[in-house]
Enzyme design. Structure first.
Site, mmCIF file in Angstrom:
data_model
loop_
_atom_site.group_PDB
_atom_site.id
_atom_site.type_symbol
_atom_site.label_atom_id
_atom_site.label_comp_id
_atom_site.label_asym_id
_atom_site.label_seq_id
_atom_site.Cartn_x
_atom_site.Cartn_y
_atom_site.Cartn_z
ATOM 1 N N LYS A 19 12.967 -5.571 -3.598
ATOM 2 C CA LYS A 19 11.886 -6.182 -4.375
ATOM 3 C C LYS A 19 12.128 -7.685 -4.500
ATOM 4 C CE LYS A 19 9.525 -5.392 -8.841
ATOM 5 N NZ LYS A 19 9.569 -4.606 -10.098
ATOM 6 N N SER A 21 5.287 -2.318 -11.301
ATOM 7 C CA SER A 21 5.237 -3.512 -10.503
ATOM 8 C C SER A 21 5.946 -3.422 -9.147
ATOM 9 C CB SER A 21 5.872 -4.666 -11.306
ATOM 10 O OG SER A 21 7.249 -4.432 -11.508
ATOM 11 N N SER A 50 8.269 0.400 -13.973
ATOM 12 C CA SER A 50 7.908 -0.275 -12.723
ATOM 13 C C SER A 50 8.529 0.304 -11.458
ATOM 14 C CB SER A 50 8.265 -1.761 -12.811
ATOM 15 O OG SER A 50 7.266 -2.465 -13.514
#
Lengths: 101, 487
Positions: free
Chosen positions: B79, B154, B178
């Site tokens: 990420k 996210s 997330s």
């Protein structure tokens, strides 16, 4: 009475070093009011005498031995700076007349 | 046509038998990405040349019999808020435009030490603030099961890239769901470990008392192997648990006999929860009962306040953490227009942050400001105490909790962008794990209208291995995690 007014939103934005356009201020006021209305449900809970929790685990602050260690070099630290003279970060001149919010 | 890449366990077997090589796996990753990622938009900054070189070095290690770990030669995506030395880390924000990290996150160092090959960074909601990956300066990612729907967020880029078979493994971060929510939306397995299990050093901070890095993969077993590599004490993060690395993959024996599964009765009373989600969670629990577990009802009376508590605490912490983005040390800087340093800060932050980030900074600043601190922030911290007591009481009677990951399957792109509160409500079942520090895993447990549904298992803090063992036991008895999206 509203939970947050446009004036409070603009004041909070100054504290957070944000500038809002008129449209943004209008939208943010509406959104924050909806969120704070939702959060008002917490008022229904009796929390008298309940200890506030800032962290889930009660860890001791661990200390390392007091010996020098390599850190970030000046070149590495400055590599991403938008303004630098090679040894310092450069920022716009701080004017005498400038007052902090 | 590039085939979707296999699961970690299958790839380990292929590498061991010589049927494949680390170089061939990296080629597979980019061939698959070339084919499907134009539509999905999951990967940022692919490292094609560097990854091929690192894979060749891994193949040489293998030939010389000097493998570093089961992950040696395995491709992985990380990420965009987890830094790697010399690589961009934009957090999908304009304000970190052009930034390259001078150091690597501990999680990244551990992956590289284990021989894993980092192939790309993944798209996300800006600074991990969002539940749909729509708040990205690079534009939204899309759900492999239905391109007009979000992959969740996210960590939507990470979950969608695993779901689409671009990579077998990815790292996400989970502050309020997330990792687990996008894993649920994309039909893969995602885990938020116990707070402190994985070092946060090098994870760009959102809410420091809630943030955790965790694995996303195709199965609980693959997640366990990855978590074992990531875990362990770290002098660079004083909140990392002072314990040795986990060996959770050794605990996955399929045995759940005598295990007590708690079903929180408040789940059914949650507004907006899909009946099909509830049914699928009950069916999954019934399957575990057939394997020897038993279930009981438990009560978590303060969970109905968890979401409001979470949004006050997380935004308060974020307002402080994001103060560092001021145009001085890194990233984007706007012109001060001759006005001095404070106007430069304001112009930089106003042009550099997106709407959702600004909204959360404002909410957090307000909740901490004079006159409102007691009513909002302190009150939320007290609720956090009451919530933790609920979970401690429930875990006296059960070993794990079973609940849905989300109230509904993946929603449409644009469906919730105008009303932030409706977006926040998708996190209602995931925030308690962050507030209480508990481990939580989401795994596929069925479909609704062709969209994956997620079962969430939570355990006592530190019992990451138990949660993974139960998830693995379910996957030995179900095939939902073997389904692939129609790409």
């Amino acid at each position: 009475m509203p939970r947050i007014t446009r004036e409070q939103v603009l004041y909070t934005a100054r504290l957070a070093r944000l500038r809002l356009t008129d449209d943004e201020a209008r939208a943010m006021t509406r959104h924050l009011e909806a969120i704070l209305d939702y959060a008002a449900q917490l008022e229904t809970v009796d929390t008298e005498g309940v200890e506030p929790m800032s962290h889930v685990m009660a860890l001791e602050t661990p200390l390392r031995s007091d010996a020098p260690q390599a850190g970030l070099s000046a070149d590495d630290a400055l590599a991403n700076a938008p303004g630098s003279d090679g040894t310092h970060f450069l920022v716009p001149k701080i004017l005498d007349s400038e007052t902090q919010a | 046509m590039a085939a979707p890449i296999a699961s970690l366990i299958e790839l380990c077997a292929d590498l061991e038998s010589g049927r494949s090589s680390a170089v061939a796996l990296v080629e597979n990753v980019f061939a698959r990405a070339d084919e499907v990622d134009g539509a999905l938009q999951t990967l940022l900054h692919p490292r094609r040349a560097a990854a091929l070189e690192e894979a060749a070095v891994s193949d040489a290690r293998r030939a010389a019999g000097r493998l570093r770990s089961p992950l040696d030669g395995i491709p992985i995506a990380i990420k965009d808020n987890i830094v790697q030395a010399g690589e961009p880390a934009s957090c999908a924000s304009r304000i970190l435009e052009g930034y390259r990290s001078p150091f690597s996150a501990t999680a990244v160092e551990r992956l590289r030490g284990a021989g894993a090959v980092i192939v790309a960074r993944t798209n996300m909601d800006e600074f991990a603030m969002g539940s749909s990956t729509e708040n990205s300066v690079r534009g939204p990612s899309r759900n492999p099961w239905s391109l007009e729907r979000t992959p969740g967020g996210s960590s939507g880029g990470s979950a969608a890239a695993v779901s689409a078979g671009i990579v077998p493994l990815a790292l996400g971060s989970d502050t309020g769901g997330s990792i687990r929510q996008p894993a649920s939306f994309c039909g893969v397995v995602g885990m938020k470990p116990t707070y402190g299990r994985v070092s946060r050093r090098g994870l760009v901070a959102f809410a420091s008392s809630l943030d955790q890095i965790g694995p996303i993969a195709r199965s609980a077993r693959d997640c366990a192997l990855l978590l074992d590599v990531l875990s362990g004490a770290d002098p660079g993060d004083s909140t990392a648990l002072p314990e040795a690395a986990l060996e959770s993959h050794r605990a996955l024996d399929g045995d759940v006999s005598g295990l007590r599964i708690g079903l929180p009765k408040e789940i059914r009373e949650t507004p907006g929860v899909s009946p099909e989600v509830l049914t699928k969670v009950e069916e999954a629990v019934a399957e575990l009962e057939r394997a020897g577990a038993r279930s009981l009802e438990v009560s978590l009376p303060h969970t109905r306040f968890a979401l409001a508590t979470y949004y006050l605490i997380s935004t308060a912490e974020a307002s402080g953490n994001l103060a560092r983005f001021d145009g001085v040390r890194y990233g984007f800087r706007a012109s001060s227009d001759g006005g001095g340093v404070t106007p430069m800060y304001e112009r930089t932050r106003s042009a550099g942050f997106g709407d959702e980030v600004k909204r959360r900074i404002l909410l957090g600043t307000f909740a901490l400001s004079a006159g409102y601190y007691d009513a909002y922030y302190r009150k939320a911290q007290q609720l956090r105490t009451l919530l933790l007591r609920d979970f401690e009481a429930a875990f006296q009677h059960c070993d794990v909790l079973a609940l849905p990951t989300t109230p509904q399957p993946a929603f449409r792109i644009g469906e919730k962008t105008g009303e932030p509160l409706s977006m926040y409500l998708t996190d209602v079942f995931t925030v308690p794990a962050n507030l209480t520090g508990a481990p939580g895993v989401s795994l596929p447990c069925g479909f609704q209208d062709g969209l994956p549904l997620g079962l969430q298992l939570m355990g006592r803090p530190l019992e990451d291995a138990t949660v993974l063992r139960v998830a693995d036991a379910f996957q030995r008895r179900s095939e939902y995690h073997l389904q692939r999206p129609p790409l």
